[in-house]
Scaffold this motif. Structure first.
Motif, PDB file in Angstrom:
ATOM      1  N   LEU A  62      38.486  36.184  57.205  1.00  0.00           N
ATOM      2  CA  LEU A  62      37.736  36.147  55.951  1.00  0.00           C
ATOM      3  C   LEU A  62      36.542  37.105  55.988  1.00  0.00           C
ATOM      4  O   LEU A  62      36.204  37.724  54.970  1.00  0.00           O
ATOM      5  N   GLY A  63      35.927  37.240  57.158  1.00  0.00           N
ATOM      6  CA  GLY A  63      34.853  38.225  57.290  1.00  0.00           C
ATOM      7  C   GLY A  63      35.371  39.634  57.081  1.00  0.00           C
ATOM      8  O   GLY A  63      34.726  40.463  56.404  1.00  0.00           O
ATOM      9  N   LEU A  64      36.548  39.926  57.642  1.00  0.00           N
ATOM     10  CA  LEU A  64      37.160  41.242  57.445  1.00  0.00           C
ATOM     11  C   LEU A  64      37.526  41.435  55.975  1.00  0.00           C
ATOM     12  O   LEU A  64      37.326  42.524  55.417  1.00  0.00           O
ATOM     13  N   LEU A  65      38.050  40.401  55.348  1.00  0.00           N
ATOM     14  CA  LEU A  65      38.407  40.493  53.927  1.00  0.00           C
ATOM     15  C   LEU A  65      37.199  40.874  53.084  1.00  0.00           C
ATOM     16  O   LEU A  65      37.296  41.736  52.199  1.00  0.00           O
ATOM     17  N   ASP A  66      36.058  40.251  53.341  1.00  0.00           N
ATOM     18  CA  ASP A  66      34.837  40.578  52.587  1.00  0.00           C
ATOM     19  C   ASP A  66      34.493  42.058  52.737  1.00  0.00           C
ATOM     20  O   ASP A  66      34.134  42.728  51.752  1.00  0.00           O
ATOM     21  N   ARG A  67      34.615  42.581  53.943  1.00  0.00           N
ATOM     22  CA  ARG A  67      34.272  43.991  54.177  1.00  0.00           C
ATOM     23  C   ARG A  67      35.266  44.914  53.470  1.00  0.00           C
ATOM     24  O   ARG A  67      34.884  45.960  52.931  1.00  0.00           O
ATOM     25  N   LEU A  68      36.546  44.533  53.471  1.00  0.00           N
ATOM     26  CA  LEU A  68      37.558  45.366  52.801  1.00  0.00           C
ATOM     27  C   LEU A  68      37.315  45.399  51.300  1.00  0.00           C
ATOM     28  O   LEU A  68      37.441  46.457  50.661  1.00  0.00           O
ATOM     29  N   GLU A  69      36.983  44.246  50.729  1.00  0.00           N
ATOM     30  CA  GLU A  69      36.738  44.211  49.286  1.00  0.00           C
ATOM     31  C   GLU A  69      35.483  44.995  48.919  1.00  0.00           C
ATOM     32  O   GLU A  69      35.422  45.630  47.853  1.00  0.00           O
ATOM     33  N   THR A  70      34.501  45.000  49.808  1.00  0.00           N
ATOM     34  CA  THR A  70      33.300  45.806  49.591  1.00  0.00           C
ATOM     35  C   THR A  70      33.635  47.289  49.543  1.00  0.00           C
ATOM     36  O   THR A  70      33.013  48.070  48.823  1.00  0.00           O
ATOM     37  N   GLN A  71      34.673  47.663  50.319  1.00  0.00           N
ATOM     38  CA  GLN A  71      35.125  49.065  50.357  1.00  0.00           C
ATOM     39  C   GLN A  71      36.019  49.403  49.173  1.00  0.00           C
ATOM     40  O   GLN A  71      36.529  50.521  49.077  1.00  0.00           O
ATOM     41  N   GLY A  72      36.255  48.436  48.285  1.00  0.00           N
ATOM     42  CA  GLY A  72      37.063  48.704  47.101  1.00  0.00           C
ATOM     43  C   GLY A  72      38.548  48.467  47.278  1.00  0.00           C
ATOM     44  O   GLY A  72      39.340  48.816  46.398  1.00  0.00           O
ATOM     45  N   LEU A  73      38.953  47.875  48.386  1.00  0.00           N
ATOM     46  CA  LEU A  73      40.367  47.586  48.615  1.00  0.00           C
ATOM     47  C   LEU A  73      40.728  46.250  47.974  1.00  0.00           C
ATOM     48  O   LEU A  73      40.003  45.256  48.123  1.00  0.00           O
ATOM     49  N   GLN A  74      41.839  46.245  47.237  1.00  0.00           N
ATOM     50  CA  GLN A  74      42.291  45.011  46.607  1.00  0.00           C
ATOM     51  C   GLN A  74      43.337  44.348  47.494  1.00  0.00           C
ATOM     52  O   GLN A  74      44.398  44.906  47.749  1.00  0.00           O
ATOM     53  N   ILE A  75      43.049  43.157  47.953  1.00  0.00           N
ATOM     54  CA  ILE A  75      43.967  42.387  48.797  1.00  0.00           C
ATOM     55  C   ILE A  75      44.529  41.247  47.951  1.00  0.00           C
ATOM     56  O   ILE A  75      43.805  40.359  47.516  1.00  0.00           O
ATOM     57  N   ASP A  76      45.841  41.300  47.711  1.00  0.00           N
ATOM     58  CA  ASP A  76      46.471  40.319  46.823  1.00  0.00           C
ATOM     59  C   ASP A  76      46.823  39.017  47.531  1.00  0.00           C
ATOM     60  O   ASP A  76      46.855  37.960  46.904  1.00  0.00           O
ATOM     61  N   HIS A  77      47.147  39.109  48.810  1.00  0.00           N
ATOM     62  CA  HIS A  77      47.521  37.878  49.521  1.00  0.00           C
ATOM     63  C   HIS A  77      46.988  37.886  50.946  1.00  0.00           C
ATOM     64  O   HIS A  77      46.790  38.948  51.546  1.00  0.00           O
ATOM     65  N   LEU A  78      46.765  36.688  51.446  1.00  0.00           N
ATOM     66  CA  LEU A  78      46.408  36.479  52.845  1.00  0.00           C
ATOM     67  C   LEU A  78      47.585  35.792  53.529  1.00  0.00           C
ATOM     68  O   LEU A  78      47.986  34.697  53.121  1.00  0.00           O
ATOM     69  N   ASP A  79      48.144  36.436  54.536  1.00  0.00           N
ATOM     70  CA  ASP A  79      49.226  35.847  55.315  1.00  0.00           C
ATOM     71  C   ASP A  79      48.599  35.312  56.599  1.00  0.00           C
ATOM     72  O   ASP A  79      48.198  36.075  57.480  1.00  0.00           O
ATOM     73  N   LEU A  80      48.514  33.984  56.700  1.00  0.00           N
ATOM     74  CA  LEU A  80      47.804  33.352  57.809  1.00  0.00           C
ATOM     75  C   LEU A  80      48.730  32.914  58.931  1.00  0.00           C
ATOM     76  O   LEU A  80      48.341  32.154  59.814  1.00  0.00           O
ATOM     77  N   GLY A  81      49.982  33.401  58.900  1.00  0.00           N
ATOM     78  CA  GLY A  81      50.895  33.212  60.019  1.00  0.00           C
ATOM     79  C   GLY A  81      51.413  31.791  60.124  1.00  0.00           C
ATOM     80  O   GLY A  81      51.375  30.997  59.183  1.00  0.00           O
TER      81      GLY A  81
END
Length: 417
Positions: free
Chosen positions: A221-240
């Motif tokens: 989730l910390g990585l997700l926040d940083r990616l979204e700050t960079q303008g990357l759209q993440i549609d799904h989280l695959d948590l294995g």
């Protein structure tokens, strides 16, 4: 009581749902895998219901047990599928699975497998290295397609499981190192034929505590926040996947507690959540039936030599894994401490050590919790045909895989000229 869903004693006889297991052995022979439809359905529905209305997809990990009847059953329940080979993709398609619910994992995908997956229109490739991302981009470009990808991130979390099935440590072959993931996500923009749609993480198998899942989730989730700050759209989280089952004394979390831990901190209106359970869906829904061929008593040990072997159930030899072994019919004879071994010519051919049982030659035994990584890992070592597979369904029995024959094993072999 046996302590396993859908397999229980009645009047000293072990049943699968409403069918006596000795009847199955008589009709289909041994060794024989027996699965419970009710247990499979209940396990899937427990995971599905645990999301309580949250946008999600349960993707069954096909490697755990790839029988077409089981895949078809899950497909009819609405399941997605986590595959790790082109062969598994073909199985899912043959079983009626929806390719738009398929995620393709694994560290060594070949270009021909990528082409087949793109042709089928799968949901996502779980990419495990920068080199793989470049090949996916090239293959998709050659096909004039855009490949949906998720990067599998290795969070360097100790799953506290057997080292052979731990996948989330920095020394493991799986995933992209956590400290390199953000950079690779950003640089993925340079690949014209891929579209980043997800963020993926899987830390291992047979986990019986929630702590490692929570730790990995917080990092993701910390990585997700940083990616979204960079303008990357993440549609799904695959948590294995990786949730464990009871083999002996384990007390793994319930599906609802596992899902709650995974989803902690994720807003309901944000990403779709994917999970990839395998063992937790099928492990305790299956057993391996075997017959005692000989009892061998020596000054040092007592052996029960059965007709199942390491080629039928590899886990004890491979992982020193424990499976409970129960008599199909309770025997009130003299209890001894037996080594349960098979006929394969390896000292490592054992199914259980130091089991206290009252046995006679010809008795039937049920090796419990064999629904996952039993038949799917079996082999023909010692030219042993693979076992039959049977599904119990209330008071009905269905043969879902015929026993192999030696003629089938040698059919593709040729003499030299």
């Amino acid at each position: 009581m046996s302590g396993f869903p859908s397999f229980d004693y009645r009047n000293a006889s072990l049943y699968g749902e409403s069918i006596r297991l000795d009847r199955i052995a008589g009709e289909f022979g041994t060794p024989c895998y027996v699965y419970s439809r009710a247990a499979l359905v209940a396990a899937y529905r427990e995971f599905d219901a645990a999301f309580a209305g949250r946008d999600h997809l349960v993707c069954y990990a096909v490697k755990a047990n790839s029988n077409l009847a089981i895949l078809n059953l899950f497909a009819r329940l609405g399941s997605g599928f986590d595959i790790v080979s082109g062969g598994e993709l073909r199985r899912v398609m043959k079983a009626g699975g929806d390719p738009q619910k398929v995620v393709f994992s694994g560290v060594g995908k070949r270009p021909d497998e990528m082409r087949a997956a793109l042709d089928a229109g799968i949901l996502c490739f779980n990419v495990e290295s920068e080199a793989e991302l470049a090949v996916v981009d090239r293959v998709a470009g050659e096909m004039n397609k855009i490949a949906p990808v998720s990067l599998r991130v290795n969070p360097d979390v100790d799953a506290k499981t057997h080292p052979y099935i731990s996948t989330g440590l920095k020394e493991n072959k799986f995933g992209i190192p956590f400290d390199q993931a953000e950079k690779l996500y950003v640089s993925s923009r340079q690949f014209a034929n891929v579209r980043v749609t997800g963020l993926d993480c899987h830390i291992g198998s047979q986990l019986t505590e929630l702590g490692p899942f929570v730790e990995a989730g917080e990092k993701i989730l910390g990585l997700l926040d940083r990616l979204e700050t960079q303008g990357l759209q993440i549609d799904h989280l695959d948590l294995g996947g990786g949730l464990g089952i009871r083999y002996s004394g384990e007390s793994p979390p319930r599906a609802r507690d596992y899902v709650a831990a995974l989803c902690k901190g994720i807003g309901r209106g944000s990403q779709r959540i994917l999970i990839e359970p395998g063992r937790a869906l099928v492990g305790n829904a299956g057993i391996l039936l075997t017959r005692v061929e000989y009892l061998k008593h020596t000054p040092h040990r007592d052996f029960a030599i059965v007709d199942a072997a390491m080629n039928d159930l590899m886990r004890p030899a491979l992982y020193d894994a424990y499976h409970e072994i129960l008599p199909v019919t309770a025997n009130k004879g003299n209890v001894k401490t037996y080594q349960i071994v098979g006929p394969v010519c390896e000292t490592g051919d054992f199914l259980g050590h130091d089991r206290k049982l009252a046995l006679s030659q010809g008795d039937l035994l049920a090796i419990m919790s064999a629904g996952a990584y039993g038949m799917s890992m079996s082999s023909n070592y010692n030219t042993r045909p693979r076992a039959a597979e049977v599904m119990v369904d209330g008071d009905q029995v269905h043969l879902i895989r015929e026993r192999e024959s030696v003629d089938q094993l040698v059919a593709g072999e040729k003499f030299l000229p």
